[in-house]
Write a protein that holds these residues in place. Sequence first.
Motif, PDB file in Angstrom:
ATOM      1  N   GLN A  13     -29.112  -7.766 -20.633  1.00  0.00           N
ATOM      2  CA  GLN A  13     -28.295  -6.775 -19.923  1.00  0.00           C
ATOM      3  C   GLN A  13     -28.395  -6.960 -18.398  1.00  0.00           C
ATOM      4  O   GLN A  13     -27.445  -6.721 -17.665  1.00  0.00           O
ATOM      5  N   THR A  15     -28.257  -9.475 -16.703  1.00  0.00           N
ATOM      6  CA  THR A  15     -27.335 -10.496 -16.178  1.00  0.00           C
ATOM      7  C   THR A  15     -26.043  -9.889 -15.634  1.00  0.00           C
ATOM      8  O   THR A  15     -25.333 -10.529 -14.867  1.00  0.00           O
ATOM      9  N   LEU A  16     -25.739  -8.644 -16.026  1.00  0.00           N
ATOM     10  CA  LEU A  16     -24.493  -8.035 -15.531  1.00  0.00           C
ATOM     11  C   LEU A  16     -24.530  -7.875 -14.014  1.00  0.00           C
ATOM     12  O   LEU A  16     -23.488  -7.759 -13.356  1.00  0.00           O
ATOM     13  N   PRO A  19     -22.573 -11.130 -11.906  1.00  0.00           N
ATOM     14  CA  PRO A  19     -21.145 -11.077 -11.522  1.00  0.00           C
ATOM     15  C   PRO A  19     -20.802  -9.861 -10.675  1.00  0.00           C
ATOM     16  O   PRO A  19     -19.899  -9.925  -9.835  1.00  0.00           O
ATOM     17  N   ARG A  65     -14.082 -17.552 -12.387  1.00  0.00           N
ATOM     18  CA  ARG A  65     -13.951 -17.203 -13.818  1.00  0.00           C
ATOM     19  C   ARG A  65     -13.276 -15.830 -13.943  1.00  0.00           C
ATOM     20  O   ARG A  65     -12.343 -15.650 -14.726  1.00  0.00           O
ATOM     21  N   THR A  90     -19.008  -5.709 -21.299  1.00  0.00           N
ATOM     22  CA  THR A  90     -18.294  -5.389 -20.047  1.00  0.00           C
ATOM     23  C   THR A  90     -19.188  -5.298 -18.818  1.00  0.00           C
ATOM     24  O   THR A  90     -18.741  -5.519 -17.705  1.00  0.00           O
ATOM     25  N   GLY A  91     -20.479  -4.953 -19.012  1.00  0.00           N
ATOM     26  CA  GLY A  91     -21.351  -4.778 -17.846  1.00  0.00           C
ATOM     27  C   GLY A  91     -20.793  -3.702 -16.936  1.00  0.00           C
ATOM     28  O   GLY A  91     -20.411  -2.613 -17.376  1.00  0.00           O
ATOM     29  N   ASN A  93     -18.119  -4.416 -15.065  1.00  0.00           N
ATOM     30  CA  ASN A  93     -16.873  -5.068 -14.654  1.00  0.00           C
ATOM     31  C   ASN A  93     -15.813  -4.020 -14.323  1.00  0.00           C
ATOM     32  O   ASN A  93     -15.825  -2.920 -14.857  1.00  0.00           O
ATOM     33  N   ASP A 110     -20.378  -2.377 -24.629  1.00  0.00           N
ATOM     34  CA  ASP A 110     -21.629  -3.053 -24.230  1.00  0.00           C
ATOM     35  C   ASP A 110     -22.790  -2.329 -24.905  1.00  0.00           C
ATOM     36  O   ASP A 110     -22.615  -1.308 -25.589  1.00  0.00           O
ATOM     37  N   VAL A 114     -26.552  -0.340 -21.086  1.00  0.00           N
ATOM     38  CA  VAL A 114     -25.516  -0.704 -20.111  1.00  0.00           C
ATOM     39  C   VAL A 114     -24.454   0.395 -20.048  1.00  0.00           C
ATOM     40  O   VAL A 114     -24.033   0.805 -18.952  1.00  0.00           O
ATOM     41  N   GLY A 133     -22.709  -0.171 -28.125  1.00  0.00           N
ATOM     42  CA  GLY A 133     -23.099  -0.863 -29.355  1.00  0.00           C
ATOM     43  C   GLY A 133     -23.071  -2.351 -29.120  1.00  0.00           C
ATOM     44  O   GLY A 133     -22.569  -2.825 -28.099  1.00  0.00           O
ATOM     45  N   GLU A 156     -16.432 -12.040 -21.109  1.00  0.00           N
ATOM     46  CA  GLU A 156     -16.754 -12.824 -19.910  1.00  0.00           C
ATOM     47  C   GLU A 156     -18.273 -12.933 -19.767  1.00  0.00           C
ATOM     48  O   GLU A 156     -18.967 -11.933 -19.545  1.00  0.00           O
ATOM     49  N   ALA A 157     -18.768 -14.144 -19.899  1.00  0.00           N
ATOM     50  CA  ALA A 157     -20.212 -14.412 -19.754  1.00  0.00           C
ATOM     51  C   ALA A 157     -21.044 -13.585 -20.723  1.00  0.00           C
ATOM     52  O   ALA A 157     -22.029 -12.966 -20.332  1.00  0.00           O
ATOM     53  N   VAL A 158     -20.628 -13.550 -21.985  1.00  0.00           N
ATOM     54  CA  VAL A 158     -21.304 -12.710 -22.983  1.00  0.00           C
ATOM     55  C   VAL A 158     -21.777 -13.537 -24.186  1.00  0.00           C
ATOM     56  O   VAL A 158     -22.972 -13.599 -24.496  1.00  0.00           O
ATOM     57  N   TYR A 161     -24.752 -15.998 -24.540  1.00  0.00           N
ATOM     58  CA  TYR A 161     -26.139 -15.520 -24.667  1.00  0.00           C
ATOM     59  C   TYR A 161     -26.532 -15.293 -26.129  1.00  0.00           C
ATOM     60  O   TYR A 161     -27.683 -14.977 -26.414  1.00  0.00           O
ATOM     61  N   LEU A 162     -25.558 -15.426 -27.051  1.00  0.00           N
ATOM     62  CA  LEU A 162     -25.856 -15.203 -28.469  1.00  0.00           C
ATOM     63  C   LEU A 162     -26.138 -16.535 -29.166  1.00  0.00           C
ATOM     64  O   LEU A 162     -25.766 -17.599 -28.677  1.00  0.00           O
TER      65      LEU A 162
HETATM   66  C1  LIG Z   1     -23.422 -11.837 -17.535  1.00  0.00           C
HETATM   67  S1  LIG Z   1     -23.148 -10.194 -18.021  1.00  0.00           S
HETATM   68  C2  LIG Z   1     -21.377 -10.120 -17.903  1.00  0.00           C
HETATM   69  C3  LIG Z   1     -20.886  -8.743 -17.654  1.00  0.00           C
HETATM   70  C4  LIG Z   1     -19.373  -8.628 -17.494  1.00  0.00           C
HETATM   71  N1  LIG Z   1     -18.677  -9.253 -18.577  1.00  0.00           N
HETATM   72  C5  LIG Z   1     -18.934  -9.217 -16.184  1.00  0.00           C
HETATM   73  O1  LIG Z   1     -18.375 -10.326 -16.171  1.00  0.00           O
HETATM   74  O2  LIG Z   1     -19.164  -8.568 -15.150  1.00  0.00           O
HETATM   75  C6  LIG Z   1     -23.439 -10.234 -19.783  1.00  0.00           C
HETATM   76  C7  LIG Z   1     -23.115  -8.920 -20.451  1.00  0.00           C
HETATM   77  O3  LIG Z   1     -23.104  -9.124 -21.876  1.00  0.00           O
HETATM   78  C8  LIG Z   1     -23.696  -7.997 -22.474  1.00  0.00           C
HETATM   79  N2  LIG Z   1     -24.168  -8.347 -23.813  1.00  0.00           N
HETATM   80  C9  LIG Z   1     -25.014  -9.333 -24.158  1.00  0.00           C
HETATM   81  N3  LIG Z   1     -25.243  -9.314 -25.489  1.00  0.00           N
HETATM   82  C10 LIG Z   1     -24.503  -8.291 -25.973  1.00  0.00           C
HETATM   83  C11 LIG Z   1     -24.310  -7.747 -27.274  1.00  0.00           C
HETATM   84  N4  LIG Z   1     -24.921  -8.263 -28.350  1.00  0.00           N
HETATM   85  N5  LIG Z   1     -23.480  -6.700 -27.418  1.00  0.00           N
HETATM   86  C12 LIG Z   1     -22.840  -6.149 -26.346  1.00  0.00           C
HETATM   87  N6  LIG Z   1     -22.975  -6.625 -25.088  1.00  0.00           N
HETATM   88  C13 LIG Z   1     -23.810  -7.675 -24.904  1.00  0.00           C
HETATM   89  C14 LIG Z   1     -24.838  -7.668 -21.514  1.00  0.00           C
HETATM   90  O4  LIG Z   1     -25.356  -6.381 -21.744  1.00  0.00           O
HETATM   91  C15 LIG Z   1     -24.154  -7.835 -20.175  1.00  0.00           C
HETATM   92  O5  LIG Z   1     -23.506  -6.663 -19.759  1.00  0.00           O
END
Ligand SMILES: C[S@@+](CC[C@H](N)C(=O)[O-])C[C@H]1O[C@@H](n2cnc3c(N)ncnc32)[C@H](O)[C@@H]1O
Length: 277
Positions: A13, A15-16, A19, A65, A90-91, A93, A110, A114, A133, A156-158, A161-162
């Motif tokens: 989280q 990482t939000l 950006p 991006r 969404t972070g 955003n 998110d 978050v 969620g 975006e950038a999500v 990480y999975l």
């Molecule tokens: C790098 S940030 C990007 C935030 C936003 N998309 C932006 O560009 O400003 C990654 C986002 O992915 C969310 N995230 C990561 N794994 C997630 C999951 N399993 N479910 C929901 N959100 C997730 C994080 O909490 C974080 O807000």
Amino acid sequence: MAEKRRPELGTVQETLLIPLYARAVETRRQRELLHDPRAVEMVEAIDYDFTRFDGAKSLIGANLRTLLLDTWVRRFLAEHPHGTVVEIGTGLNTRFERVDNGTVRWFDVDLPDVIALRRTFFDDTERRRMIAGSVTDPDWVTSVADSPGPYFVVAEAVLIYLEEAAVQDVFRMIGEKLPGSLLALETAAGAMIDAQDRHDVLSKVDARMHWRCDDPSTPERWDTGARLVETTTLNTLPHPVRDRLPWSYRVLLSTMGTLRRRQIEAYRFNLYRMEAR
Ligand SMILES: C[S@@+](CC[C@H](N)C(=O)[O-])C[C@H]1O[C@@H](n2cnc3c(N)ncnc32)[C@H](O)[C@@H]1O
């Protein structure tokens, strides 16, 4: 002066804030690529040492991006002014603020911590709702499916990480519940994942990318209805985006395109259509 908000965020989280800071820094510049006064306000209101990201070239990449994804969402809304946009992960955003056409319906999804932070800056409205969620939990897709289509899902950038299996689940859920939708996300090739400990901003946080994707057409082979309809790198951004770049950014990208070609190619922005089956 109001007391700053100390974010209580999990590892991924956090990482939000990258950006978010990128958009604030760009907005404070004179020749800004994008204008995001809300990002400036939020950075000023959050108790976090953002200076650790200062000077990182990746902040520019993050804004490019964002600009590309804004362009894709605007194009969708020009064709479907009453469509539904879903920002997963969404972070903080502010895409809605940038592209709202007055008729779109919007969901911001998110993780709960978050969304709790997000709720201190944003409110739900008739056309815009936050959902707390995981993107891997099908509840959000069920809520979204009650809103009128067509749908555009932005991640975006999500998903990087999975783990790949979780990314496949997300594709499957979207394919089943939102057939015909568009899905925009980036892919990171193995070379980028392997080098992330040396990455100029990721090395400053604990979160790490997991989904290795050397070929953005990989999701087409998952039997989820995904079809890759557009793919680009920072070096091949489409015209509406390239035309907005200040001269200094064009020079930077062209230099990187020559000197760091492999690095640029490893990070791709992709648009998929989830075909009805
Ligand atoms: C790098 S940030 C990007 C935030 C936003 N998309 C932006 O560009 O400003 C990654 C986002 O992915 C969310 N995230 C990561 N794994 C997630 C999951 N399993 N479910 C929901 N959100 C997730 C994080 O909490 C974080 O807000």
